[in-house]
Design a protein around this motif. Sequence first.
Motif, PDB file in Angstrom:
ATOM      1  N   PHE A 296       0.698  -1.197  -0.018  1.00  0.00           N
ATOM      2  CA  PHE A 296      -0.005  -0.015   0.125  1.00  0.00           C
ATOM      3  C   PHE A 296       0.938   1.364   0.005  1.00  0.00           C
ATOM      4  N   TYR A 297       0.819   2.031  -0.864  1.00  0.00           N
ATOM      5  CA  TYR A 297       1.726   3.107  -1.267  1.00  0.00           C
ATOM      6  C   TYR A 297       0.562   4.611  -0.916  1.00  0.00           C
TER       7      TYR A 297
ATOM      8  N   ASN B  38       7.101   8.952   0.270  1.00  0.00           N
ATOM      9  CA  ASN B  38       5.787   8.376   0.299  1.00  0.00           C
ATOM     10  C   ASN B  38       5.844   7.650   1.734  1.00  0.00           C
ATOM     11  N   TYR B  39       4.598   7.169   2.014  1.00  0.00           N
ATOM     12  CA  TYR B  39       4.379   6.279   2.958  1.00  0.00           C
ATOM     13  C   TYR B  39       4.055   4.736   2.443  1.00  0.00           C
ATOM     14  N   GLY B  40       4.273   3.739   3.094  1.00  0.00           N
ATOM     15  CA  GLY B  40       4.009   2.494   2.770  1.00  0.00           C
ATOM     16  C   GLY B  40       4.031   1.413   3.791  1.00  0.00           C
ATOM     17  N   SER B  41       3.025   0.616   3.366  1.00  0.00           N
ATOM     18  CA  SER B  41       2.545  -0.780   4.284  1.00  0.00           C
ATOM     19  C   SER B  41       2.789  -2.040   3.514  1.00  0.00           C
TER      20      SER B  41
ATOM     21  N   ILE C 261      -0.753 -10.448   8.132  1.00  0.00           N
ATOM     22  CA  ILE C 261       0.381  -9.932   9.259  1.00  0.00           C
ATOM     23  C   ILE C 261       0.820  -8.524   8.310  1.00  0.00           C
ATOM     24  N   VAL C 262       0.309  -7.306   9.099  1.00  0.00           N
ATOM     25  CA  VAL C 262       0.643  -6.160   8.304  1.00  0.00           C
ATOM     26  C   VAL C 262       1.920  -5.494   8.932  1.00  0.00           C
ATOM     27  N   PHE C 263       2.979  -5.310   7.951  1.00  0.00           N
ATOM     28  CA  PHE C 263       4.151  -4.476   8.420  1.00  0.00           C
ATOM     29  C   PHE C 263       3.937  -3.068   8.305  1.00  0.00           C
ATOM     30  N   ASP C 264       3.744  -2.329   9.529  1.00  0.00           N
ATOM     31  CA  ASP C 264       3.557  -0.801   9.760  1.00  0.00           C
ATOM     32  C   ASP C 264       2.142  -0.406   9.321  1.00  0.00           C
ATOM     33  N   THR C 265       1.808   0.672   9.868  1.00  0.00           N
ATOM     34  CA  THR C 265       0.103   0.942   9.666  1.00  0.00           C
ATOM     35  C   THR C 265       0.226   2.540   9.252  1.00  0.00           C
ATOM     36  N   MET C 266       1.037   3.088   8.428  1.00  0.00           N
ATOM     37  CA  MET C 266       1.116   4.341   7.966  1.00  0.00           C
ATOM     38  C   MET C 266       1.004   5.342   8.882  1.00  0.00           C
ATOM     39  N   GLU C 267       1.018   6.691   8.528  1.00  0.00           N
ATOM     40  CA  GLU C 267       1.568   7.884   9.142  1.00  0.00           C
ATOM     41  C   GLU C 267       0.466   8.493   9.763  1.00  0.00           C
ATOM     42  N   CYS C 268      -0.753   8.165   9.752  1.00  0.00           N
ATOM     43  CA  CYS C 268      -1.869   8.772  10.387  1.00  0.00           C
ATOM     44  C   CYS C 268      -3.182   7.845  10.508  1.00  0.00           C
TER      45      CYS C 268
END
Length: 300
Positions: free
Chosen positions: A18-19, A26-29, A39-46
């Motif tokens: 997810f970009y 950019n932010y990514g997950s 399994i979710v690696f990182d949950t974005m910036e907000c």
Amino acid sequence: MKVGEMAVKRINDWIYFFYIEAADFNYGSVVLHKGKKAIVFDTMECVGNGKRVKDYMIDLGLVDFTVVNTHWHFDHIGGNFFYQDDNIIATSECRRRLEQNKKLIETGGKGEIGRSPSDVDTIAFIETSFPVVYPNITFNSRLELYLEDIKIELFNIHIHTRDCLVGYLPQEKILIPGDTLEAPLPLIIEVGNIPVHIKNLKKLNELDIKMIIPPHGNLERYDQGGYDKSFIGNTIYYLTKILSRANKPNFLEGSLEEYITQAVEPRESYRGIHQDNLAIVQQYYSNNNLYCSKKKQRSY
């Protein structure tokens, strides 16, 4: 892409990236999924973008979530709020830093990235604030996860910041590096620990890797399945060259293109980050902090 738009890239049958486009990068997950589990690696910036990612997964029929926070920075924990009833995994040091910086995160800090020339992680936050949701499972060195028959090895490695972890899938030879690798170049935080970061990047380079999926990268690369192992070499090259030139005349005039390899493409949004990197490295490694390649460094 316009700022704020989200692109979803299908890396293979069971990995999504997810970009989110931002003004400066950019932010990514990264999401691994099998059956009803993810399994979710990182949950974005907000919170808002974290919700967009989870809503997309729910629409796919996923109901069982495990989150991995690769480190404590805002753009990797912003959506933890939506996983309060799920397991959230991170290093013990990541949780400690979240506890230490709870007020900063929940008030939005300075509203900008703040970096000082030190060996301490001094990053502030970018125009956002959100409630802190702590990881409920922490580890100090290594942890293994399974998604059905897929083995995921998590291990703490001191690159970028001391609390960072990476995810490695040994059977598939895939690396999910968090911010230990960024394209086209790293955002230098712990400037005094660059020699440690280089040493540990070389250890990372010893892994058998066919694919790397970084959170910050060129959008078109995700259509091609991410980056290959030469990406690690690019980061080693960048950091080593910066240190070797830190006290040279005209150091601050060095262009982005001079410091990267053909393993990555220049990104206009990273020109400012590159210039900031040069500035804090020059400031730190002047006077009493001259870099010596033979200096003994501790590795974590």
